[in-house]
Scaffold this motif. Structure first.
Motif, mmCIF file in Angstrom:
data_model
loop_
_atom_site.group_PDB
_atom_site.id
_atom_site.type_symbol
_atom_site.label_atom_id
_atom_site.label_comp_id
_atom_site.label_asym_id
_atom_site.label_seq_id
_atom_site.Cartn_x
_atom_site.Cartn_y
_atom_site.Cartn_z
ATOM 1 N N TYR A 172 3.461 -2.805 -3.831
ATOM 2 C CA TYR A 172 3.997 -1.647 -3.110
ATOM 3 C C TYR A 172 2.952 -0.548 -2.981
ATOM 4 O O TYR A 172 2.842 0.112 -1.947
ATOM 5 C CB TYR A 172 5.257 -1.124 -3.787
ATOM 6 N N LEU A 173 2.179 -0.379 -4.030
ATOM 7 C CA LEU A 173 1.120 0.626 -3.980
ATOM 8 C C LEU A 173 0.137 0.279 -2.864
ATOM 9 O O LEU A 173 -0.282 1.127 -2.070
ATOM 10 C CB LEU A 173 0.412 0.680 -5.327
ATOM 11 N N VAL A 232 0.737 -1.443 -0.251
ATOM 12 C CA VAL A 232 1.388 -1.220 1.042
ATOM 13 C C VAL A 232 1.228 0.236 1.471
ATOM 14 O O VAL A 232 0.863 0.542 2.608
ATOM 15 C CB VAL A 232 2.885 -1.582 0.956
ATOM 16 N N ILE A 233 1.473 1.142 0.511
ATOM 17 C CA ILE A 233 1.362 2.562 0.838
ATOM 18 C C ILE A 233 -0.079 2.884 1.224
ATOM 19 O O ILE A 233 -0.340 3.603 2.192
ATOM 20 C CB ILE A 233 1.837 3.418 -0.357
ATOM 21 N N LEU A 284 -0.806 1.655 4.713
ATOM 22 C CA LEU A 284 -0.191 2.498 5.740
ATOM 23 C C LEU A 284 -0.904 3.835 5.864
ATOM 24 O O LEU A 284 -0.936 4.455 6.916
ATOM 25 C CB LEU A 284 1.292 2.715 5.439
ATOM 26 N N LEU A 285 -1.486 4.273 4.744
ATOM 27 C CA LEU A 285 -2.259 5.513 4.772
ATOM 28 C C LEU A 285 -3.473 5.353 5.661
ATOM 29 O O LEU A 285 -3.836 6.225 6.444
ATOM 30 C CB LEU A 285 -2.751 5.831 3.366
ATOM 31 N N ILE A 286 -4.122 4.199 5.516
ATOM 32 C CA ILE A 286 -5.350 3.959 6.271
ATOM 33 C C ILE A 286 -5.012 3.636 7.722
ATOM 34 O O ILE A 286 -5.674 4.107 8.641
ATOM 35 C CB ILE A 286 -6.143 2.800 5.628
#
Ligand SMILES: Nc1ncnc2c1ncn2[C@@H]1O[C@H](COP(=O)(O)OP(=O)(O)OP(=O)(O)O)[C@@H](O)[C@H]1O
Ligand SMILES: [Mg+2]
Lengths: 294, 381, 242
Positions: A270-271, A273-274, A277-279
Motif C-alpha cells: 500500500y505504501l 501504491v501511494i 500515485l505521488l509520482i
C-alpha cells in the motif's frame, strides 16, 4: 540462485492472477466508467460454484463458475448500474461498494459465515522437480492461463469486429453510439469478458486455498483495482501491468522480507501504491494517453 | 462575501440579515440532533446504547463531510483517522496495569502515557489531524478515482500498521479491551454538537469557500492547483482531526478496540450515511447519519426477533448491512444528490428574489452542488 | 418552389433542446429533401450543434416530429438513429486516436452487411480522400487536424447514410483543406446522399447549399438561398441578429 528463480516464478504467478483481476476491472471501466468494487463478489460467486460443484463433476464445475460469473456481472448491471449511466465515476464506485457489501451478506445468508472447503483441481497442488527447482504446478498453470486469456483478449480487441467496437466504446462512448455501435451489446460483451476473467481468478485462487468464504474475492479485487489505478485506468494495458506489479511485489515481499517484517508486506504494498500515485498521479501509463486523447 | 445581502420576508416585509440566514443552516441541524437525542434517551431508554454509537458515528460522518463535501474529492480513507483517534483514546485511558498485561510490547512512552478523558479526546483529535496532515501532503494532489483509491490505500496501510506493530498496540490482530466509558450520553451529545459547530464553522471559512468554488475546475486545471492543493490539505487535516475525535468517542462507546473494526464495513456504513443524506451539506451528513443509525437500530431489533402483537418478526443476522446497502443504492439511483439534495437547510420563508433562492449561504451554489454527480450528456439512455 | 414533388429525407418540427432547464434550441422546424445540401449557420452558441445532437438523440430533446424518410426517430437510441441512416460527424471530429485509420473506417461500417457495396464505397472514400489510403495503417491520432476531419467524414460515409450531417467540418482547417472538404461534400451530394451542414463560413455555405437556415438563440431567424451569398449586408445581419 535457485530460491531466487523459484520466488520469481511464484511472483510471476501471483502477478498473473492480479493482472487478470485488474484487466477485468479495467475493461469494464473503459466502457462503463465503472470501477467495479463488486468484481470481488463475482469472483466469490464463481469460487462457490467451483468448490460446491467440483465433487460432482469437474467440467461442470468449470462451466458453472463461468456461467455464474457472467450472470452476476450482467445482473448487477441490470439491477443497479444501468440506471446510473449518466452519473459520475465516483457515484458508480460508491454504488458498486454498496453492491459488494450487499452480495457479501447475501453469501453469508446462503452459504454461512464460515469457510466452505473442497478440493478444486487437486492434481495441480503438487509440485514438480525440474533441475533442482521445486515448481508448483499451480504457479505454472496460473501463468499459462493468464497468458492465454490475455492473448485471447488482445486478439479479440484488436482483430475482431466486435472487439474493435468495444475499443471504440471504451475510448468515446457517445461517439461510438453516434456511429451506430450498439451500446447495449458492447456493455454486455464487456461485462461478459470481465465475468470470464473473474472466473479464471476464482479458479486459481480456489485451487490454491481449497476454501471459500463470503469475502473471498475482496482481496484480489482490491489489489486488482489498485493495480488498475496505478497502471492508469483509462488504458487497458496499463491496468494489466499495474495489476501484475502489485501481485509481483506482494509475492516478493512475502518471500524476502526478513522475519518480523513479514507482517508488514501488505502495508508495504500500500505504501508503494501511494508512492507511485505521488509520482504519477494519473497512473504510470497516463502520459501517453493524455497526448493521444484529442 | 458581502454581508449586505438580505432577503425580504414576503409577508412581514422586514429584511432578514444574511447572518441569520446562514446561522439558520447551523441551528437547525443542532436542534434536530438535540431533539432526536433527548427524545430517544427519554422515551426509549433501551435504545440509549445505540444512541451512543449513533452520536459517535455522526461525528465521524460530519468529519468526513468537512473534507468530501467541501472539496468534492472522494475519500475512502477517513476511517484511518478514526482508527488513530480510537487508538489514542484507548492507549491514554486504559488502566496502565491492564495495558501492560494486554500490550506487553508497547513502546515505553505509550505504556506510561495516560490522560484524563477530555485531554485524551483532544489528543485523539490532534493525532487524527496530524496523520491527515502528513498524508494530505502526499495525497491531495490527486483527484477523482485516483484520490478515492489512494485514500483507501492509506486506510489499509494504517490498519496494517495498527494490526501488526506491537509497539503501538496489542499483538497482531488482537484487541484492546478495558477501554473505560469516559463520557455519559449527555456529554457525548454536547461533544457531537460541538463537532457540528466546528465543521460548520470551517465550512463558512474563506478556505472552504475557495475549495467549494474549485470543485468544478480542479479537475480541468490542475496546473492552477497549488492553492487548491493547500486548501485541500487544510480541509483534510481538519476533517482528520474531527474524525479522530469521532474515533475516540466510538472507542469509549464500544470499549473494545481492534484494527479490523475500521475496515470495509465501517467505511461503507459511513459513506452510505453521507450519500443517503447528501454529501455536499452538513445537513445531509446529519440527516443521513441519524436516519441510517435509526434504521440500523430497528433492524437490530428485528434481527433479535421483535414482537408485534402475537407475531414475532425476526431477520437473519447480517440483514442490517444488506438493507443499508440496498437503501443507499436506491438513493444513488433515484436521488443521487441525497435526501437533502446536498443543500443546507433553507430559511423557510422563501425570499421572492430568484437569485437568493439558491440557498442563503452561498449564491450560485446549486450548480456546483451537483459536480460530484454531474451528468454527462454523452450518456443518454 | 414545388417542394411537394421532391422526397423528404429529414423532417424536423418543433425541436427543443435544453441543458439543465436552460433552452438551447426552441421550437425549431426544418427539412432536407433528397439530393439537397442544406446549411445551418449562426453565431457561436446559437444552438447549431445542439440541433444536430438533438436530432440524433445524443442529447435529450423533444419534438413534434423528427423523421428520416418517414421513419420516426424520436424514440430511438443514438445508435438506432445511425442505423436508420443518419450519419453525424460531430464537431471536433472525434476519431479514435489509438486505432489505425483503417480500423476507424471499419468502425463506420458497423451496421452494414452488403460487402460488395462496402468495397465500392471504400474505394470511393479513398478517391475522395487519397490521404486515408496512404496512411491506412497509421494510428489515427497522428493525422493532422484536416486529415482527421477527412477521416471522420469518410468514416461516416461508409455507413452509406441517407443523410450525412456535418458539424463545422471546416473548423480549424487551412483554406486549401477547407476547399478539399467542401469539394468532397459537393461530390457526396452529387452521388445522391443528402447533406445537412452546420458551418461558420457563411458565404461559402450559403453559396453551395440549396437552402441555408440562419439560427440565432435557438431559433431560425432567416432562410437564405444561394442568391443571397453575395449580399454581405444580409449575411452580416444574419449574424448580428435582426
Ligand atoms: N452539454 C452542455 N451543457 C450545458 N449547456 C450546453 C451544453 N452544450 C451546449 N450548451 C449550451 O447550449 C447553447 C448552444 O450550444 P451549441 O453547442 O449548440 O452552440 P453552437 O451553435 O454549436 O455554437 P458553436 O458555433 O460555438 O459551435 C450554448 O449556450 C451552450 O453554452
Ligand atoms: Mg457547435
Amino acid at each position: 540462485m535457485i530460491p531466487v528463480i523459484q520466488s520469481l516464478i511464484d511472483a510471476t504467478s501471483a502477478g498473473a492472477v492480479y493482472a487478470l483481476a485488474a484487466l477485468g476491472i479495467g475493461l469494464v471501466f473503459g466502457v462503463l466508467r465503472l470501477a467495479n468494487f463488486a468484481n470481488g463478489e463475482i469472483i466469490t460467486g464463481a469460487a462457490y460454484a467451483l468448490i460446491l460443484v467440483w465433487p460432482l463433476s469437474w467440467p461442470l464445475a468449470l462451466a458453472a463458475s463461468v456461467v455464474v460469473a457472467i450472470a452476476l456481472s450482467l445482473l448487477m448491471d441490470l439491477a443497479v448500474f444501468r440506471w446510473m449511466r449518466s452519473q459520475s465515476a465516483a457515484s458508480l464506485l460508491i454504488a458498486s461498494f454498496g453492491v459488494s457489501i450487499l452480495l457479501q451478506r447475501a453469501y453469508e445468508g446462503i452459504f454461512g459465515v464460515n469457510v466452505r472447503t473442497g478440493a478444486v483441481a487437486p492434481a495441480l497442488t503438487r509440485s514438480v522437480n525440474v533441475g533442482g527447482l521445486r515448481l508448483s504446478m499451480l504457479a505454472i498453470v496460473a501463468i499459462i492461463l493468464a497468458a492465454v486469456l490475455l492473448i485471447a483478449v488482445h486478439f479479440f480487441l484488436t482483430k475482431s469486429r466486435m472487439g474493435l467496437q468495444v475499443q471504440a466504446a471504451a475510448a468515446n462512448f457517445r461517439e461510438a453510439r453516434i456511429l451506430g455501435i450498439r451500446s447495449g451489446v458492447m456493455i454486455a460483451v464487456t461485462l461478459g469478458m470481465s465475468g470470464i476473467l473473474a472466473a479464471a481468478v476464482a479458479f486459481v485462487l480456489t485451487t490454491q486455498s481449497g476454501a471459500v468464504n463470503p469475502t473471498f474475492g475482496v482481496q484480489a479485487t482490491l489489489f486488482g483495482l489498485i493495480g488498475a489505478v496505478i497502471g492508469g485506468l483509462n488504458r487497458i494495458g496499463g491496468a494489466l501491468v499495474g495489476g501484475f506489479a502489485v501481485g509481483f511485489a506482494l509475492s516478493l515481499f512475502t518471500t524476502w522480507l526478513p522475519s518480523g517484517f513479514g507482517d508488514f508486506r501488505v502495508a508495504l504494498v500500500y505504501l508503494l501504491v501511494i508512492v507511485v500515485l505521488l509520482i504519477a498521479p494519473n497512473g504510470i501509463f497516463a502520459g501517453r494517453t493524455a497526448k493521444e486523447r484529442t | 462575501m458581502t454581508s449586505s445581502r438580505t432577503s425580504r420576508l414576503p409577508l412581514v416585509g422586514w429584511r432578514v440579515p444574511h447572518v441569520v440566514l446562514s446561522l439558520w443552516t447551523l441551528i437547525v441541524p443542532l436542534v434536530v440532533i438535540w431533539v432526536v437525542a433527548s427524545a430517544v434517551s427519554n422515551l426509549l431508554p433501551a435504545a440509549s446504547i445505540d444512541l451512543g454509537y449513533a452520536l459517535a458515528t455522526l461525528i465521524i460522518v460530519v468529519a468526513m463531510w468537512s473534507f468530501i463535501g467541501n472539496s468534492g474529492v472522494l475519500s475512502f480513507g477517513h476511517l484511518a483517522f478514526v482508527a488513530v483517534g480510537a487508538w489514542t483514546m484507548s492507549l491514554l485511558t486504559i488502566n496502565p496495569s491492564v495495558k501492560s498485561s494486554i500490550m506487553p510490547e508497547l513502546a515505553p512512552f505509550l505504556a506510561h502515557a495516560s490522560a484524563n478523558p477530555y485531554a485524551a479526546l483532544l489528543i485523539a483529535g490532534v493525532a487524527g489531524g496530524v496523520t491527515a496532515l502528513v498524508s494530505g501532503f502526499a495525497l491531495m494532489r490527486l483527484h477523482g478515482l485516483e484520490a478515492g483509491i489512494a485514500t483507501f490505500a492509506l486506510l489499509m496501510l494504517v490498519l496494517q500498521v495498527l494490526t501488526y506493530w506491537s509497539a503501538v498496540g496489542p499483538k497482531s490482530g488482537q484487541s484492546m479491551t478495558g477501554v473505560p466509558r469516559s463520557f455519559d450520553l449527555q456529554s457525548t451529545l454536547v461533544i457531537a454538537l460541538i463537532v457540528v459547530v466546528l465543521a460548520w464553522g470551517y465550512g463558512q471559512s474563506r478556505s472552504a469557500r475557495m475549495l467549494r468554488a474549485s470543485r468544478e475546475n480542479a479537475q480541468a486545471a490542475p496546473a492552477s492547483g497549488i492553492n487548491i492543493t493547500w486548501h485541500r490539505i487544510i480541509a483534510f487535516a481538519i476533517s482528520g482531526a474531527l474524525a479522530g475525535v469521532g474515533g475516540a468517542m466510538w472507542a469509549q462507546t464500544n470499549r473494545v478496540v481492534q484494527a479490523s473494526q475500521f475496515g470495509l464495513d465501517f467505511t461503507f456504513t459511513t459513506i452510505a450515511m453521507l450519500v443517503v443524506g447528501g454529501m455536499l451539506s452538513v445537513w445531509g451528513a446529519v440527516v443521513g447519519s441519524l436516519l441510517i443509525s435509526a434504521l440500523n437500530h430497528v433492524l437490530g431489533l428485528l434481527e433479535n426477533g421483535m414482537h408485534i402483537g402475537a407475531v414475532v418478526i425476526s431477520l437473519p443476522s447480517g440483514s442490517r448491512l444488506v438493507v443499508v446497502a440496498a437503501f443507499m443504492v436506491i438513493i444513488l439511483i433515484f436521488r443521487p444528490a441525497g435526501i437533502t439534495g446536498g443543500r443546507e437547510v433553507t430559511w423557510p420563508f422563501r425570499p421572492p428574489d430568484p437569485f437568493l433562492r439558491r440557498g442563503p449561504a452561498d449564491p450560485g451554489r446549486d450548480e456546483q452542488e451537483m459536480v460530484m454527480f454531474q451528468t454527462d450528456s454523452g450518456r443518454v439512455g | 418552389m414545388s417542394l411537394d414533388n421532391t422526397e423528404r429525407v429529414l423532417m424536423v418540427s418543433g425541436l427543443r433542446v435544453a441543458y439543465g432547464g436552460i433552452p438551447a434550441v426552441s421550437d425549431l422546424s426544418f427539412h432536407v429533401n433528397a439530393g439537397e445540401m442544406v446549411g445551418i449557420i449562426g453565431p457561436n452558441g446559437a444552438g447549431k450543434s445542439s440541433t444536430l445532437l438533438g436530432v440524433v438523440n445524443a442529447v435529450r430533446s423533444e419534438s413534434a416530429e423528427t423523421s428520416l424518410r418517414g421513419v420516426d426517430l424520436r424514440r430511438m437510441a443514438p445508435e438506432q438513429v445511425a442505423r436508420a441512416g443518419l450519419a453525424l460527424v460531430t464537431e471536433g471530429h472525434h476519431i479514435f486516436g489509438r486505432l489505425s485509420v483503417r480500423d476507424n473506417l471499419r468502425l463506420g461500417s458497423t451496421a452494414r452487411r452488403d460487402r460488395r457495396g462496402l468495397a465500392d464505397d471504400l474505394r470511393w472514400v479513398y478517391e475522395l480522400f487519397p490521404i486515408l489510403s496512404e496512411f491506412a495503417e497509421r494510428p489515427a491520432g497522428l493525422l493532422s487536424g484536416g486529415q482527421q476531419q477527412q477521416l471522420a467524414i469518410g468514416r461516416a460515409l461508409l455507413a452509406a447514410p441517407t443523410l450525412l450531417a456535418l458539424d463545422e467540418p471546416s473548423l480549424g482547417l487551412s483554406p486549401t483543406a477547407v476547399d478539399t472538404v467542401f469539394a468532397a461534400i459537393e461530390s457526396i451530394c452529387a452521388r445522391g446522399t443528402a447533406v445537412l451542414i452546420v458551418e461558420q463560413r457563411a458565404q461559402q455555405t450559403v453559396a453551395t447549399a440549396t437552402r441555408t437556415y440562419v439560427l440565432t438563440e435557438g431559433r431560425i431567424t432567416m432562410t437564405l438561398s444561394p442568391n443571397d451569398a453575395d449580399d454581405s449586408a444580409l449575411l452580416m445581419k444574419a449574424y448580428l441578429g435582426s
